[in-house]
Write an enzyme that holds these catalytic residues in place. Structure first.
Site, PDB file in Angstrom:
ATOM      1  N   CYS A  93      -2.270  -1.407 -10.467  1.00 47.22           N
ATOM      2  CA  CYS A  93      -2.580   0.076 -10.099  1.00 47.22           C
ATOM      3  C   CYS A  93      -3.330   0.887 -11.133  1.00 47.22           C
ATOM      4  O   CYS A  93      -2.892   0.996 -12.469  1.00 47.22           O
ATOM      5  CB  CYS A  93      -1.042   0.744  -9.744  1.00 47.22           C
ATOM      6  SG  CYS A  93      -1.291   2.503  -9.337  1.00 47.22           S
ATOM      7  N   MET A 127       0.948  -1.049   0.278  1.00 42.69           N
ATOM      8  CA  MET A 127       0.191  -0.189   0.046  1.00 42.69           C
ATOM      9  C   MET A 127       0.909   1.132   0.010  1.00 42.69           C
ATOM     10  O   MET A 127       1.841   1.334   0.722  1.00 42.69           O
ATOM     11  CB  MET A 127      -0.972   0.067   1.191  1.00 42.69           C
ATOM     12  CG  MET A 127      -2.124  -0.929   0.975  1.00 42.69           C
ATOM     13  SD  MET A 127      -3.488  -0.594   2.488  1.00 42.69           S
ATOM     14  CE  MET A 127      -2.553  -1.347   3.774  1.00 42.69           C
ATOM     15  N   GLY A 142      -4.957  -5.588   3.468  1.00 45.17           N
ATOM     16  CA  GLY A 142      -4.384  -4.259   3.041  1.00 45.17           C
ATOM     17  C   GLY A 142      -5.035  -3.169   4.098  1.00 45.17           C
ATOM     18  O   GLY A 142      -4.646  -3.089   4.893  1.00 45.17           O
ATOM     19  N   ARG A 143      -6.113  -2.625   3.585  1.00 46.71           N
ATOM     20  CA  ARG A 143      -6.411  -1.503   4.675  1.00 46.71           C
ATOM     21  C   ARG A 143      -6.857  -1.789   5.915  1.00 46.71           C
ATOM     22  O   ARG A 143      -6.692  -0.991   6.826  1.00 46.71           O
ATOM     23  CB  ARG A 143      -7.922  -0.930   3.831  1.00 46.71           C
ATOM     24  CG  ARG A 143      -7.585  -0.210   2.615  1.00 46.71           C
ATOM     25  CD  ARG A 143      -8.855   0.140   1.719  1.00 46.71           C
ATOM     26  NE  ARG A 143      -9.441  -0.812   1.119  1.00 46.71           N
ATOM     27  CZ  ARG A 143     -10.555  -1.093   0.734  1.00 46.71           C
ATOM     28  NH1 ARG A 143     -11.350  -0.088   0.520  1.00 46.71           N
ATOM     29  NH2 ARG A 143     -10.936  -2.293   0.306  1.00 46.71           N
ATOM     30  N   LYS A 197       0.871  -9.051  -9.515  1.00 50.52           N
ATOM     31  CA  LYS A 197      -0.368  -8.604  -8.974  1.00 50.52           C
ATOM     32  C   LYS A 197      -1.261  -7.838  -9.896  1.00 50.52           C
ATOM     33  O   LYS A 197      -1.019  -7.087 -10.688  1.00 50.52           O
ATOM     34  CB  LYS A 197      -0.189  -7.586  -7.745  1.00 50.52           C
ATOM     35  CG  LYS A 197      -1.376  -7.207  -6.871  1.00 50.52           C
ATOM     36  CD  LYS A 197      -1.021  -6.696  -5.640  1.00 50.52           C
ATOM     37  CE  LYS A 197      -2.057  -6.286  -4.608  1.00 50.52           C
ATOM     38  NZ  LYS A 197      -2.698  -5.080  -4.932  1.00 50.52           N
TER      39      LYS A 197
END
Ligand SMILES: Cc1cc2nc3c(=O)[nH]c(=O)nc-3n(C[C@H](O)[C@H](O)[C@H](O)COP(=O)(O)O)c2cc1C
Length: 309
Positions: A100, A17, A224-225, A139
């Site tokens: 991305c 991240m 992640g978050r 990814k």
């Protein structure tokens, strides 16, 4: 539990991240048991040119191992030497960013734009594979947009190009982070490939990570978050007490101070500490005051009062 030749102690990883998973967070995630941590996306051009601003992202500190270094770019002749340089600096694994959607990256044909050009992506992966001896992972997103969903086809291409694993964040690039991550797609990819699939999207807790692994058939998952302000999420069944949370915050502040020095660390500490201040009454006001503080001890006292109160 292996990717290529590296043995992993957990099937739950910390997701890359930008602006969040810096060295301090990667060390904490590793200490709390993450199987693998990743740098944020790093420009292959910057690495090859030896730009100091870029190469300092490749820290390769002994306390953040195993470490995946994630690179982005669209030129195979830059991506391959960048991967080699990251390997020489101590990376455990190279991760190629094909997910991305941010304009700065996608507009130049890198990141998720590569979902639209599988032939170029294949050349990049094959060149990177040739340039390093460590594992190579990629990814991806489900596709560029809803009308061009191609993760199974791209996943097979990645396997053929010699990669050791694929991470799927199953939203399309044009959705950024909106809506829900569709885990059925992760299951579909896991069934279609022989190399390990790593699932990413919307995991909120360690137990949810285990459920996702079980249901989808993915070999690994990343969080992640939900790691923000909760780096202990990689510990099975540990709900820290208030004093334990405070110890984690102090350790985090210590790591940032070591990395940036007392003066430069302050704004970065404010940002990281603000992640721990949430879902409680007074959080908005506490965060506002925190953003004005210029002294590390003052920040610690302020957070202590908030957390204990
Ligand atoms: C602030 C932010 C920065 C991110 N930066 C990257 C990045 O540098 N490279 C990457 O592959 N994914 C990046 N992602 C995507 C995450 O790795 C992950 O796939 C996505 O957030 C979904 O997982 P989550 O719901 O657990 O957060 C980023 C996500 C966020 C929210």
């Amino acid at each position: 539990m292996k990717i290529g030749n590296i043995k992993l102690r957990s099937r739950v990883f910390a997701a890359p991240m930008a602006g969040i998973m810096d060295l301090s967070m990667r060390i904490l995630a590793t200490e709390f048991g993450a199987g693998l941590v990743f740098t944020e996306l790093i420009s292959a051009e910057g690495i090859v040119r030896g730009q100091q601003r870029t190469t300092r992202y490749i820290t390769c500190h002994p306390d953040e191992m195993p470490l995946g270094v994630q690179i982005f770019g669209k030129n195979p002749h830059t991506m391959a030497p960048a991967a080699e340089k990251a390997q020489n600096l101590g990376a455990s694994l190279i991760d190629i960013n094909m997910g991305c959607p941010v304009k700065k990256v996608a507009r130049q044909g890198a990141g998720a734009s590569l979902m639209k050009d599988p032939d170029l992506a294949k050349t990049i992966i094959a060149e990177v594979r040739r340039a390093v001896t460590i594992p190579v992972t990629v990814k991806i997103r489900a596709g560029w947009d809803e009308s061009s969903i191609n993760f199974v086809e791209v996943g097979k291409m990645i396997e053929d190009a010699g990669a050791d694993a694929v991470t799927l964040h199953p939203r399309v690039a044009t959705d950024f982070l909106s809506g829900m991550a569709n885990w059925e797609r992760i299951g579909e990819l896991a069934r279609a490939l022989s190399i390990p699939v790593i699932g990413s999207g919307d995991i909120q807790s360690y137990s949810e990570a285990l459920e996702r692994l079980e249901e989808s058939g993915a070999e690994f998952v990343m969080i992640g978050r939900a790691v923000m302000g909760k780096p202990w999420i990689f510990m099975p069944e540990w709900e820290p007490r208030t004093d334990e949370i405070l110890s984690v915050i102090k350790r985090h502040i210590g790591l940032l101070t070591l990395q940036y020095g007392e003066v430069n660390a302050v704004p970065i500490i404010r940002r990281h500490v603000s992640y721990y201040i949430k879902a409680k009454r007074g959080a908005v006001e506490t965060r506002r005051k925190l953003m004005e503080m210029k002294d590390i001890n003052e920040i610690v006292r302020h957070v202590q009062e908030y957390i204990s109160g």
